[in-house]
Scaffold this active site. Structure first.
Site, PDB file in Angstrom:
ATOM      1  N   HIS A  59       0.869  -1.299  -0.162  1.00 58.84           N
ATOM      2  CA  HIS A  59       0.095   0.031   0.007  1.00 58.84           C
ATOM      3  C   HIS A  59       0.785   1.291  -0.012  1.00 58.84           C
ATOM      4  O   HIS A  59       1.981   1.223  -0.082  1.00 58.84           O
ATOM      5  CB  HIS A  59      -1.000  -0.216   1.077  1.00 58.84           C
ATOM      6  CG  HIS A  59      -1.788  -1.507   1.314  1.00 58.84           C
ATOM      7  ND1 HIS A  59      -2.593  -1.704   0.459  1.00 58.84           N
ATOM      8  CD2 HIS A  59      -1.581  -2.333   2.020  1.00 58.84           C
ATOM      9  CE1 HIS A  59      -2.931  -3.179   0.565  1.00 58.84           C
ATOM     10  NE2 HIS A  59      -2.294  -3.303   1.695  1.00 58.84           N
TER      11      HIS A  59
ATOM     12  N   GLU B  32      -1.939  -0.003   7.924  1.00 57.76           N
ATOM     13  CA  GLU B  32      -1.158  -0.831   7.316  1.00 57.76           C
ATOM     14  C   GLU B  32      -0.183  -0.387   6.583  1.00 57.76           C
ATOM     15  O   GLU B  32       1.163  -0.974   6.757  1.00 57.76           O
ATOM     16  CB  GLU B  32      -2.034  -1.997   6.459  1.00 57.76           C
ATOM     17  CG  GLU B  32      -1.192  -3.225   5.823  1.00 57.76           C
ATOM     18  CD  GLU B  32      -2.025  -3.979   5.060  1.00 57.76           C
ATOM     19  OE1 GLU B  32      -1.475  -4.917   4.365  1.00 57.76           O
ATOM     20  OE2 GLU B  32      -3.301  -3.583   4.651  1.00 57.76           O
TER      21      GLU B  32
ATOM     22  N   HIS C  29       2.726  -7.116   4.340  1.00 52.01           N
ATOM     23  CA  HIS C  29       1.569  -6.771   4.699  1.00 52.01           C
ATOM     24  C   HIS C  29       0.966  -6.984   6.389  1.00 52.01           C
ATOM     25  O   HIS C  29       1.741  -7.721   6.960  1.00 52.01           O
ATOM     26  CB  HIS C  29       0.780  -7.496   3.586  1.00 52.01           C
ATOM     27  CG  HIS C  29       0.848  -7.140   2.237  1.00 52.01           C
ATOM     28  ND1 HIS C  29      -0.029  -6.122   1.834  1.00 52.01           N
ATOM     29  CD2 HIS C  29       1.701  -7.348   1.355  1.00 52.01           C
ATOM     30  CE1 HIS C  29       0.251  -5.868   0.523  1.00 52.01           C
ATOM     31  NE2 HIS C  29       1.193  -6.708  -0.074  1.00 52.01           N
TER      32      HIS C  29
ATOM     33  N   GLU D 276       1.940 -11.895   5.588  1.00 51.95           N
ATOM     34  CA  GLU D 276       0.707 -11.328   6.355  1.00 51.95           C
ATOM     35  C   GLU D 276       1.282 -11.527   7.856  1.00 51.95           C
ATOM     36  O   GLU D 276       1.109 -12.263   8.412  1.00 51.95           O
ATOM     37  CB  GLU D 276      -0.726 -12.017   6.202  1.00 51.95           C
ATOM     38  CG  GLU D 276      -0.939 -11.892   4.753  1.00 51.95           C
ATOM     39  CD  GLU D 276      -1.781 -10.202   4.543  1.00 51.95           C
ATOM     40  OE1 GLU D 276      -1.651  -9.475   5.345  1.00 51.95           O
ATOM     41  OE2 GLU D 276      -2.170 -10.162   3.398  1.00 51.95           O
TER      42      GLU D 276
END
Length: 254
Positions: free
Chosen positions: A47, A84, A139, A217
């Protein structure tokens, strides 16, 4: 793994906080080559900080072979508002110098946490162009509050496109998974995957990669316990050291 290539987690934690002076000429003469000398590692912090303000950019569809998806997304956040994109950038900022001290050349897919994008296609292209020996996309998940733990996402086979990287990516993923669990103490995700691994063919960063690549993750921001850990700078330092240990195990031991 050869003994002179071994990268221990304890050593990496010490390395991530060390601030000693430059080595003497005698030390430089006798010091062995760092374990990742000559290796290139691409870090993809998921992101970006400006994504939410520019939906006209990140919502444009791009081709990831198996489907068309938005160029990028805003990512998730904790209930307290820790995003995030800020988390992934901070981990990447901590991980970079550790890998560099191990001798690796590090390539980032974005230079800061203020921009927009880049698109998932561009991120994959950055790592491909750098001929990265390993690609780690950082992430944090946004699953339901009852699920906790971390998982590593491996590329599924997209025949005729990523055939050559499926097996080495799995080896990279296993090395990162084992080091992450050991270094952070987080369990495998309770809500997705099996034994801390999940395989997908709907992620552009994996479908379009020509280099061994995985997504991590690092925990579930929707879970209060995971969110508290991911929001802690000291814990993020452990995350960075753990990821470096996994990359070091893969690149130093294969």
């Amino acid at each position: 793994m050869r003994a002179d290539k071994a990268v221990t987690l304890a050593a990496l934690v010490a390395l991530s906080t060390a601030c000693g002076g430059a080595p003497t000429s005698a030390q430089q003469h006798h010091a062995p080559a760092p374990p990742l000398a000559g290796k290139v590692v691409a870090i993809d912090p998921g992101h970006n900080g400006g994504n939410a303000s520019h939906p006209e950019v990140i919502n444009k569809l791009v081709d990831i072979i198996t489907q068309r998806k938005p160029c990028n997304t805003t990512g998730t956040q904790t209930r307290a508002g820790y995003t995030e994109h800020a988390f992934t950038w901070d981990v990447a900022r901590r991980l970079t110098p550790i890998l560099e001290k191990m001798g690796a050349t590090v390539v980032l897919t974005r230079p800061d946490d203020k921009g927009v994008g880049p698109c998932i296609t561009e991120r994959a292209a950055t790592a491909n162009k750098a001929k990265a020996d390993a690609v780690v996309s950082v992430h944090a998940d946004g699953a339901g509050a009852g699920g906790h733990g971390f998982h590593v996402i491996l590329p599924g086979l997209v025949q005729g496109h990523n055939d050559a990287i499926v097996d080495p990516s799995r080896r990279l993923g296993l090395a990162v998974r084992d080091a992450y669990r050991e270094g952070t103490g987080l369990p495998y995700a309770t809500y997705i995957g099996k034994d801390g691994l999940d395989t997908r063919t709907d992620l552009g960063g994996l479908n379009l990669s020509t280099r061994p690549a995985v997504f991590v993750e690092c925990g579930n921001m929707g879970n209060a316990g995971d969110a508290a850990k991911l929001s802690d700078p000291a814990f993020r330092e452990r995350i960075a050291a753990s990821l470096a240990a996994g990359v070091g195990k893969y690149l130093g031991g294969r």
